[in-house]
Design an enzyme around this catalytic site. Structure first.
Site, PDB file in Angstrom:
ATOM      1  N   SER A 106       2.492   9.477  -6.967  1.00 46.42           N
ATOM      2  CA  SER A 106       2.908   9.094  -5.619  1.00 46.42           C
ATOM      3  C   SER A 106       4.163   9.851  -5.212  1.00 46.42           C
ATOM      4  O   SER A 106       4.980  10.224  -6.067  1.00 46.42           O
ATOM      5  CB  SER A 106       3.189   7.591  -5.564  1.00 46.42           C
ATOM      6  OG  SER A 106       3.811   7.221  -4.345  1.00 46.42           O
ATOM      7  N   TYR A 119       8.144   0.709  -8.923  1.00 45.41           N
ATOM      8  CA  TYR A 119       6.988   1.576  -8.645  1.00 45.41           C
ATOM      9  C   TYR A 119       7.379   3.049  -8.679  1.00 45.41           C
ATOM     10  O   TYR A 119       6.692   3.872  -9.301  1.00 45.41           O
ATOM     11  CB  TYR A 119       6.405   1.215  -7.277  1.00 45.41           C
ATOM     12  CG  TYR A 119       5.212   2.048  -6.881  1.00 45.41           C
ATOM     13  CD1 TYR A 119       3.967   1.847  -7.482  1.00 45.41           C
ATOM     14  CD2 TYR A 119       5.308   3.015  -5.881  1.00 45.41           C
ATOM     15  CE1 TYR A 119       2.862   2.598  -7.103  1.00 45.41           C
ATOM     16  CE2 TYR A 119       4.213   3.767  -5.504  1.00 45.41           C
ATOM     17  CZ  TYR A 119       2.986   3.553  -6.108  1.00 45.41           C
ATOM     18  OH  TYR A 119       1.892   4.301  -5.736  1.00 45.41           O
ATOM     19  N   LYS A 123       5.976   5.928 -11.224  1.00 41.93           N
ATOM     20  CA  LYS A 123       5.243   7.104 -10.752  1.00 41.93           C
ATOM     21  C   LYS A 123       5.995   8.395 -11.087  1.00 41.93           C
ATOM     22  O   LYS A 123       5.373   9.433 -11.345  1.00 41.93           O
ATOM     23  CB  LYS A 123       4.990   6.996  -9.255  1.00 41.93           C
ATOM     24  CG  LYS A 123       3.944   5.953  -8.880  1.00 41.93           C
ATOM     25  CD  LYS A 123       2.607   6.203  -9.559  1.00 41.93           C
ATOM     26  CE  LYS A 123       1.510   5.286  -9.014  1.00 41.93           C
ATOM     27  NZ  LYS A 123       0.217   5.485  -9.697  1.00 41.93           N
TER      28      LYS A 123
END
Length: 224
Positions: A106, A119, A123
């Site tokens: 991402s 997150y 990533k």
């Protein structure tokens, strides 16, 4: 993520004249990952491509995120891809002489913003893992990743309102959100002979974003 969902996708694949097998798998369970690879080998006799697409964690302020949640996000997004790659790479070499691994990362992994510590860190680690594996598995197995931007999926739709969507579109240079087909075409390139000389690459498929297009609050006022 139900058996019915998997069967529907398998039916779509078979309607195109291809073979498909749905194997429900909890990616947090190493034994189930091993079973998935064994089922693929039993059905098809070889493994050519692995796409590590399982992952995610909702935007959440750091002060509301527990250490257990942070570690869980890392296990879900990174450790699962590590385990599946470790299992499948030898099978690729043994059964097909080589293969391709694609990790779905991402833009959050290299563009920091408030509320994405868990997150984004996960990533970011997945992107670095991609490059590490590419170095170790070359020249037999190519390993690449896609740094996706905001893409219209069921997961995003759970938080998308007309107002939020318009703000996100306004902050995206390409003036729209991504479609799943955008990501699929990037995956097709990286896993095809067209990318035979590409490994360790993080392909951005994110509409030209230079920062995340979600306005999130800072811990002590303001938004980022």
């Amino acid at each position: 993520r139900t058996q019915a969902d998997l069967d529907a996708v398998a039916a779509d694949v078979e309607a195109l004249g291809r073979r498909a097998v749905a194997v429900p798998t909890d990616v947090m369970d190493e034994a189930q990952l091993q079973n998935l690879a064994e089922q693929a080998m039993a059905e098809f006799g070889r493994i050519d491509i692995l796409v590590n697409n399982a992952g995610g964690f909702p935007p959440k302020p750091v002060l509301d995120t527990s250490g257990k949640e942070f570690v869980g996000a890392f296990r879900f997004n990174v450790a699962s891809a590590f385990e599946m790659s470790r299992i499948c790479a030898p099978l690729m070499v043994e059964s097909a002489g080589g293969g391709n691994i694609l990790n779905i990362s991402s833009i959050a992994g290299h563009k920091p913003t408030p509320c994405f510590a868990a997150y984004g860190t996960a990533k970011g680690a997945l992107s670095l893992l991609t490059q590490e594996l590419a170095q170790e598995f070359a020249p037999k197995v190519r390993v690449n990743a896609i740094a996706v931007g905001s893409t219209k999926t069921d997961a995003l739709n759970t938080v998308l309102t007309p107002e939020i969507e318009q703000t996100m579109v306004d902050l995206t240079p390409m003036a729209r959100l991504g479609e799943v087909e955008d990501i699929a075409l990037g995956a097709l390139y990286l896993c095809s002979p067209a990318a035979a000389y590409v490994t360790g690459d993080i392909l951005g498929v994110n509409g030209g974003l230079e920062r995340l297009n979600m306005q999130m609050p800072r811990a002590w006022g303001g938004t980022g």
